[in-house]
Design an enzyme around this catalytic site. Structure first.
Site, PDB file in Angstrom:
ATOM      1  N   SER A  62       0.812  -1.222   0.000  1.00 14.28           N
ATOM      2  CA  SER A  62       0.000   0.000   0.000  1.00 14.28           C
ATOM      3  C   SER A  62       0.843   1.268   0.000  1.00 14.28           C
ATOM      4  CB  SER A  62      -0.924   0.060   1.213  1.00 14.28           C
ATOM      5  OG  SER A  62      -1.982  -0.817   0.997  1.00 14.28           O
TER       6      SER A  62
ATOM      7  N   ASP B 211       4.093  -6.989 -10.689  1.00 12.35           N
ATOM      8  CA  ASP B 211       4.093  -5.589 -11.132  1.00 12.35           C
ATOM      9  C   ASP B 211       5.425  -5.205 -11.755  1.00 12.35           C
ATOM     10  OD1 ASP B 211       1.612  -5.641  -9.930  1.00 12.35           O
ATOM     11  OD2 ASP B 211       2.183  -4.418  -8.197  1.00 12.35           O
TER      12      ASP B 211
ATOM     13  N   GLU C 273       7.662  -5.889  -8.242  1.00 13.13           N
ATOM     14  CA  GLU C 273       7.331  -6.711  -7.073  1.00 13.13           C
ATOM     15  C   GLU C 273       6.267  -7.733  -7.408  1.00 13.13           C
ATOM     16  OE1 GLU C 273       4.989  -5.149  -3.952  1.00 13.13           O
ATOM     17  OE2 GLU C 273       3.915  -3.735  -5.201  1.00 13.13           O
TER      18      GLU C 273
ATOM     19  N   GLY D 272      -5.381  -7.061  -4.389  1.00  9.80           N
ATOM     20  CA  GLY D 272      -6.750  -6.558  -4.209  1.00  9.80           C
ATOM     21  C   GLY D 272      -7.713  -7.433  -5.001  1.00  9.80           C
TER      22      GLY D 272
HETATM   23  P1  ADP Z   1       4.057  -1.415  -2.496  1.00 13.49           P
HETATM   24  O1  ADP Z   1       4.359  -2.857  -2.205  1.00 13.49           O
HETATM   25  O2  ADP Z   1       3.732  -0.666  -1.259  1.00 13.49           O
HETATM   26  O3  ADP Z   1       3.058  -1.269  -3.602  1.00 13.49           O
HETATM   27  P2  ADP Z   1       6.058  -0.539  -4.450  1.00 13.49           P
HETATM   28  O4  ADP Z   1       7.471  -0.999  -4.404  1.00 13.49           O
HETATM   29  O5  ADP Z   1       5.200  -1.129  -5.510  1.00 13.49           O
HETATM   30  O6  ADP Z   1       5.437  -0.749  -3.000  1.00 13.49           O
HETATM   31  O7  ADP Z   1       6.084   1.039  -4.594  1.00 13.49           O
HETATM   32  C1  ADP Z   1       4.889   1.799  -4.602  1.00 13.49           C
HETATM   33  C2  ADP Z   1       4.872   2.774  -5.768  1.00 13.49           C
HETATM   34  O8  ADP Z   1       5.993   3.682  -5.694  1.00 13.49           O
HETATM   35  C3  ADP Z   1       5.011   2.144  -7.141  1.00 13.49           C
HETATM   36  O9  ADP Z   1       3.777   1.654  -7.605  1.00 13.49           O
HETATM   37  C4  ADP Z   1       5.532   3.314  -7.961  1.00 13.49           C
HETATM   38  O10 ADP Z   1       4.497   4.239  -8.277  1.00 13.49           O
HETATM   39  C5  ADP Z   1       6.481   4.002  -6.988  1.00 13.49           C
HETATM   40  N1  ADP Z   1       7.866   3.465  -7.120  1.00 13.49           N
HETATM   41  C6  ADP Z   1       8.424   2.545  -6.311  1.00 13.49           C
HETATM   42  N2  ADP Z   1       9.699   2.278  -6.657  1.00 13.49           N
HETATM   43  C7  ADP Z   1       9.977   3.054  -7.721  1.00 13.49           C
HETATM   44  C8  ADP Z   1      11.139   3.252  -8.538  1.00 13.49           C
HETATM   45  N3  ADP Z   1      12.280   2.584  -8.299  1.00 13.49           N
HETATM   46  N4  ADP Z   1      11.058   4.147  -9.579  1.00 13.49           N
HETATM   47  C9  ADP Z   1       9.895   4.816  -9.799  1.00 13.49           C
HETATM   48  N5  ADP Z   1       8.771   4.682  -9.072  1.00 13.49           N
HETATM   49  C10 ADP Z   1       8.787   3.816  -8.026  1.00 13.49           C
HETATM   50 MG    MG Z   2       3.260  -1.942  -5.487  1.00 13.69          MG
HETATM   51 MG    MG Z   3       3.288  -4.593  -2.796  1.00 13.58          MG
END
Ligand code: ADP
Ligand code: MG
Ligand code: MG
Length: 361
Positions: A194, A304, A318, A324
């Site tokens: 989240s 993702d 990830e 969801g």
């Molecule tokens: P979560 O598991 O909380 O969804 P994420 O690693 O997917 O965590 O990060 C959440 C959001 O942050 C991503 O969907 C993206 O929009 C942004 N984000 C995360 N890491 C990067 C990155 N290395 N470069 C650009 N955007 C990022």
């Molecule tokens: Mg994510």
């Molecule tokens: Mg996640």
């Protein structure tokens, strides 16, 4: 004869409310001729609600802050020789004990991370989704990335730090980051979902702040190279062999896909299918299946991706082992667009878990 399906929902995580929406969607869509639903709600404080309170929540009662316990009201006897533990709460539900199969529609820590899966293993109740290890790995971004790296999956550059190092000398940590890759960077607690505790940093001072913030959430902190990206997602379903859906795209209306973008109406647009060419979609599907196998995922997961807007390179971001699951969520929508409607998807998942139980006996 009808199968009794325990729907586990709510949970002690920030995704509590989303989980309730997922359970309500499943309850509306599941075939009542084939399945009897037994709701098992978990309050925000981790207390397991009674069958009556669970029904009320599933049918649309307001979300209680902390519900009445379904279990015994007295504290367990103190074990001699052990120090006093954390406050004891009721765990378990009469509905769970009556179920043929469980569908844990829980997200985040204490639900998607292997804890509930371990409990169901102990009870001997078959359940939908990944087992203990894959669930735990999917929740821990540092471990997940290491397994992805062993599998040779493309990932953005990243570094892992211990909270202790962050707290002792955040400037030294920031210098290490600056030597490894340029700003902007993304800072994340290893155990998250989240987008909580995640922030973007554009210079030394925002990086130091972001490191301190992430260290509040977890003992391990990740820093990643931040790219200008398109965000593409694939749904994986089943086992031996798992299948990958069409590719979808998330277009956040904010700077990135943060908590607000995820959980406010209109915070992000979901494009299904994603407007990308066929060869790229094929590549993404193949990588998604490798990511799924790399952590040993089971039944379902959403994988993702980042597509670098500049260089056009593709990276695995990830895997989410319990994505969801409302009828409007990305995972079910990706399968609907792939020819598997929501009720049939639920059916597949429940039957898969039941089949596994049959094999074990
Ligand atoms: P979560 O598991 O909380 O969804 P994420 O690693 O997917 O965590 O990060 C959440 C959001 O942050 C991503 O969907 C993206 O929009 C942004 N984000 C995360 N890491 C990067 C990155 N290395 N470069 C650009 N955007 C990022
Ligand atoms: Mg994510
Ligand atoms: Mg996640």
């Amino acid at each position: 004869t009808k199968r009794k399906v325990a729907l586990l929902f709510g949970g002690a995580s920030v995704e509590h409310a989303v989980s309730i929406q997922s359970a309500r969607s499943v309850f509306r869509a599941i075939d009542p001729e084939r399945y009897t639903v037994l709701p098992v709600a978990i309050a925000r404080d981790g207390t397991w609600l009674s069958p009556e309170a669970s029904w009320a929540l599933l049918r649309g009662a307001a979300v209680p802050a902390a519900g009445p316990a379904g279990g015994p009201k007295t504290d367990p006897p103190a074990s001699p020789g052990f120090p006093p533990g954390p406050p004891w709460r009721a765990v378990g539900s009469p509905h769970l004990n009556a179920a043929d199969v469980a569908f844990p529609l829980l997200h985040g820590p204490m639900g998607e991370d292997g804890t509930v899966q371990g409990y169901l293993e102990l009870l001997g109740i078959p359940y939908v989704g990944s087992g203990v290890l894959a669930s735990a790995v999917g929740m821990d971004k540092a471990t997940m990335k290491r397994l992805f790296a062993l599998e040779g999956l493309p990932q953005v550059r990243y570094l892992v730090f211990e909270r202790r190092a962050v707290q002792a000398d955040p400037d030294a940590v920031a210098r290490t980051v600056e030597e490894a890759f340029p700003y902007p960077v993304f800072v994340k607690p290893a155990n998250s979902g989240s987008s909580l505790g995640i922030s973007r940093a554009d210079d030394r001072s925002t990086l130091v702040r972001a490191l301190r913030e992430a260290a509040r959430y977890d003992a391990t902190v990740l820093v990643e190279e931040g790219l200008a990206v398109r965000e593409l997602e694939v749904a994986v379903l089943g086992n031996e062999p798992p299948e990958a859906s069409v590719v979808g795209e998330v277009v956040p209306r904010r700077a990135f896909y943060d908590y607000e973008a995820k959980y406010t109406a209109g915070g992000a647009e979901l494009l299904v299918p994603a407007p990308i060419d066929g060869a790229l979609a094929e590549e993404i599907r193949a990588l998604a299946l490798r990511a799924y196998r790399a952590i040993g995922a089971r039944d379902l997961a959403r994988v993702d991706f980042f597509l670098d807007k500049g260089a056009g390179r593709l990276y695995v971001n990830e895997i989410n082992t319990m994505p969801g699951f409302t009828d409007r969520s990305m995972y079910p929508r990706l399968w609907a667009a792939s020819g598997l409607a929501y009720p049939a998807l639920i059916d597949r998942l429940v039957e898969e878990a039941l089949r596994r139980a049959g094999e074990r006996n």
